[in-house]
Design a protein around this motif. Structure first.
Motif, mmCIF file in Angstrom:
data_model
loop_
_atom_site.group_PDB
_atom_site.id
_atom_site.type_symbol
_atom_site.label_atom_id
_atom_site.label_comp_id
_atom_site.label_asym_id
_atom_site.label_seq_id
_atom_site.Cartn_x
_atom_site.Cartn_y
_atom_site.Cartn_z
ATOM 1 N N LEU A 236 1.425 4.087 3.982
ATOM 2 C CA LEU A 236 1.967 3.388 5.150
ATOM 3 C C LEU A 236 2.322 4.388 6.239
ATOM 4 C CD1 LEU A 236 4.258 0.729 3.448
ATOM 5 C CD2 LEU A 236 1.929 0.457 4.297
ATOM 6 N N VAL A 237 2.077 4.005 7.468
ATOM 7 C CA VAL A 237 2.459 4.901 8.570
ATOM 8 C C VAL A 237 3.351 4.136 9.552
ATOM 9 C CG1 VAL A 237 0.324 6.260 8.447
ATOM 10 C CG2 VAL A 237 0.443 4.337 9.985
ATOM 11 N N LEU B 87 -0.128 0.369 16.172
ATOM 12 C CA LEU B 87 0.121 1.780 15.858
ATOM 13 C C LEU B 87 -0.221 2.626 17.088
ATOM 14 C CD1 LEU B 87 -1.527 2.053 12.312
ATOM 15 C CD2 LEU B 87 0.843 1.514 12.870
ATOM 16 N N ARG C 33 1.366 -16.312 12.819
ATOM 17 C CA ARG C 33 0.529 -15.877 13.953
ATOM 18 C C ARG C 33 0.871 -16.693 15.192
ATOM 19 N NH1 ARG C 33 -4.945 -14.155 11.270
ATOM 20 N NH2 ARG C 33 -4.175 -13.942 9.161
ATOM 21 N N GLY D 25 0.330 -6.180 10.507
ATOM 22 C CA GLY D 25 1.276 -5.627 9.534
ATOM 23 C C GLY D 25 2.527 -6.478 9.310
ATOM 24 N N LYS D 26 2.482 -7.745 9.660
ATOM 25 C CA LYS D 26 3.667 -8.619 9.490
ATOM 26 C C LYS D 26 4.083 -8.699 8.016
ATOM 27 C CE LYS D 26 1.409 -12.144 11.229
ATOM 28 N NZ LYS D 26 0.121 -11.521 11.581
ATOM 29 N N THR D 27 3.106 -8.987 7.161
ATOM 30 C CA THR D 27 3.416 -9.151 5.740
ATOM 31 C C THR D 27 3.903 -7.831 5.152
ATOM 32 O OG1 THR D 27 1.712 -10.831 5.615
ATOM 33 C CG2 THR D 27 2.440 -9.896 3.529
ATOM 34 N N THR D 28 3.252 -6.743 5.550
ATOM 35 C CA THR D 28 3.602 -5.441 4.973
ATOM 36 C C THR D 28 5.049 -5.062 5.316
ATOM 37 O OG1 THR D 28 1.300 -4.824 5.301
ATOM 38 C CG2 THR D 28 2.823 -3.045 4.813
ATOM 39 N N MET E 179 6.253 3.206 9.414
ATOM 40 C CA MET E 179 7.028 2.114 8.840
ATOM 41 C C MET E 179 8.537 2.267 9.130
ATOM 42 S SD MET E 179 6.729 -0.712 7.508
ATOM 43 C CE MET E 179 5.012 -0.924 7.248
ATOM 44 N N ASP F 189 0.841 -1.205 0.000
ATOM 45 C CA ASP F 189 0.000 0.000 0.000
ATOM 46 C C ASP F 189 0.871 1.249 0.000
ATOM 47 O OD1 ASP F 189 -2.223 -1.471 0.065
ATOM 48 O OD2 ASP F 189 -2.848 -0.939 2.097
ATOM 49 N N PHE G 76 -5.083 -3.074 10.071
ATOM 50 C CA PHE G 76 -6.100 -3.622 9.173
ATOM 51 C C PHE G 76 -7.490 -3.088 9.531
ATOM 52 C CE2 PHE G 76 -9.131 -7.069 8.075
ATOM 53 C CZ PHE G 76 -8.989 -6.985 6.700
ATOM 54 N N LYS H 258 -7.929 0.492 8.491
ATOM 55 C CA LYS H 258 -8.075 0.610 7.042
ATOM 56 C C LYS H 258 -9.505 0.228 6.619
ATOM 57 C CE LYS H 258 -6.094 -1.510 2.992
ATOM 58 N NZ LYS H 258 -5.038 -2.332 2.425
ATOM 59 N N LEU I 239 -3.461 6.991 9.690
ATOM 60 C CA LEU I 239 -3.875 5.922 8.771
ATOM 61 C C LEU I 239 -5.388 5.965 8.549
ATOM 62 C CD1 LEU I 239 -3.202 3.439 7.114
ATOM 63 C CD2 LEU I 239 -3.390 2.041 9.162
ATOM 64 N N GLY J 98 -3.431 -11.347 13.292
ATOM 65 C CA GLY J 98 -3.737 -11.000 11.905
ATOM 66 C C GLY J 98 -4.002 -9.510 11.775
ATOM 67 N N GLY J 99 -3.454 -8.911 10.713
ATOM 68 C CA GLY J 99 -3.743 -7.507 10.439
ATOM 69 C C GLY J 99 -2.835 -6.525 11.133
#
Ligand SMILES: Nc1ncnc2c1ncn2[C@@H]1O[C@H](COP(=O)(O)OP(=O)(O)O)[C@@H](O)[C@H]1O
Ligand SMILES: [Mg+2]
Length: 426
Positions: free
Chosen positions: A51-52, A211, A192, A84-87, A54, A48, A250, A253, A219, A81-82
């Protein structure tokens, strides 16, 4: 000018080149081309734009991974979940993959693993990304895959990411041991389930923080107001959302997007609705962690969500052990999966995770509260008590009435009987 040329030529002369020993020239040319291509055309993953926070998170991750170090390092990133691990991992990958001879980002491992021969596909992708599997080469078993990874990557400096792993066999067959990879290689695993990382003896662990309020507001505003940062018009409503999401990117968002271009009144009604009915997009992302639990662990989770949030762990264990739940080990598992945290010997959970627990219980009987395994709010308990009392009274009255009628009929019979008998005697 001459000086510049001199230093440039000196730098070129000092570059380590390719050694042509027993190899054919054509082979080394192919190798050079592949190497240059991998440097120029490294995979750029989509993240995305909005991003904040980061930089701060990346700094921490960089220090744990230490790209310049010579060791083969395994770093695990865990969290709900959500978060931000993947991001974070994608951003790190985009910024650093050019520093490795090859790199591979294996996304959605949890999903692919469920498919037929999914693990084999992942092994193939890893070997292909590292350019060590020929186009016509076949891979038929996991063991064959493991042997190929070991023998073909052990001299390569690689960056490998396993994203969203949820089973030990994924780690064992893709990044089993450090000596499978060449000097300076780095392996990142996101999951997770923290226990998976401990079991695989990672060098470093990282749980990205939620956050903070300012980051969350930034965000949320990006999605709720887009270009026009108008959150001054809706300050109390925005703050309610920030409080509700408790820093989960997540959730911010999803809710921000859903409120975009809505009126003040619509915002208010959406927020009132959220207090009673959670947003299912958010709940379904969180639910994945719950679904991997055993039945006893699920029961412990639901009991904590409904009754024991904020209570002393030892006290809760005593009660739950009374139900035969093996609570000490169960709470350990919930903690590994970030569903429960232990702070000052008390049990806590993120508000949205608690909402997940409530929603799971509600689903047991949406319209019929009596079917729910747990009642935690006053209105439901009152409703059930009234319903049960009315039912009880009804049964009691009916029962008593029928007994009364029987007795009445019996006595009437006796009276009539003696009357007739008396008449007969007279
Ligand atoms: N720091 C961040 N700033 C803005 N958006 C974020 C941030 N971290 C995560 N997100 C967004 O939140 C969503 C979930 O993030 P993701 O990395 O998929 O979470 P996870 O892998 O932990 O489940 C994504 O859409 C992502 O763009
Ligand atoms: Mg993810």
């Amino acid at each position: 000018m001459i000086q510049k040329w001199r230093s440039a030529l000196r730098e070129v002369a000092n570059l380590a080149g390719y050694e042509l020993q027993t190899e054919y020239e054509s082979e080394i040319v192919t190798r050079i081309v592949q190497d240059i291509l991998s440097k120029l055309m490294y995979e750029h993953l989509h993240v995305d734009e909005k991003l904040v926070g980061m930089d701060f998170r990346l700094k921490r991750l960089n220090s744990l991974i230490s790209v310049d170090s010579k060791d083969v390092r395994m770093v695990g990133i865990y969290g709900i979940g959500g978060i931000g691990k993947t991001t974070i991992t994608k951003v790190f990958y985009n910024q650093n993959s050019h520093q490795f001879q090859s790199s591979s980002f294996l996304a959605n491992i949890r999903e692919i693993f469920k498919e037929n021969r999914g693990l084999l596909r992942l092994q193939k992708k890893l070997l292909r990304d590292a350019q060590v599997l020929g186009v016509n080469e076949k891979l038929t078993t996991f063991d064959e895959g493991i042997n190929m990874i070991k023998s073909r990557l052990c001299h390569k400096k690689v960056l490998v990411v396993l994203d969203d792993a949820d089973h030990w066999s994924q780690l064992k067959s893709l990044v089993g041991k450090r000596d499978w990879f060449g000097e300076g290689s780095k392996i990142i695993i996101t999951t997770r389930n923290k226990h998976l990382l401990i079991e695989h003896e990672m060098d470093e662990l990282y749980e990205p923080p939620m956050l903070n309020t300012n980051e969350a507001l930034d965000l949320f505003s990006e999605y709720a107001f887009r270009r026009n940062h108008r959150h001054d018009d809706y300050p109390s409503l925005s703050n309610r959302i920030i409080y509700y999401c408790q820093g989960l990117p997540f959730a911010l968002k999803v809710l921000g997007s859903s409120l975009f271009s809505k009126t003040h009144g619509q915002w208010k009604s959406e927020l009132d609705k959220l207090a009673l009915e959670p947003n299912m997009d958010i709940i379904n992302v969180l639910r994945i962690s719950y679904e991997g639990l055993s039945n006893t662990q699920k029961n412990i989770f639901l009991d904590i969500a409904c009754f024991f949030k904020g209570e002393y762990k030892d006290f809760v264990i005593k009660i739950l052990d009374g139900c035969g739940f093996f609570a000490e080990s169960g709470i350990g598992v919930l903690n590994d999966r970030c569903l429960v945290t232990i702070l000052d010997r008390k049990l806590w959970m993120h508000d949205l995770i608690q909402q997940l627990g409530w929603e799971i219980v509600r689903e047991q009987g949406y319209t019929n509260i009596g079917r729910r395994s747990r009642l935690w709010n006053f209105v439901d308990v009152q409703h059930m008590l009234i319903k049960k009392t009315v039912l009880f009274m009804h049964t009691y009255i009916c029962y008593n009435f029928s007994v009364f009628m029987l007795v009445y009929v019996y006595y009437a019979f006796l009276i009539l009987h003696s009357y007739f008998l008396g008449n007969k005697c007279n």
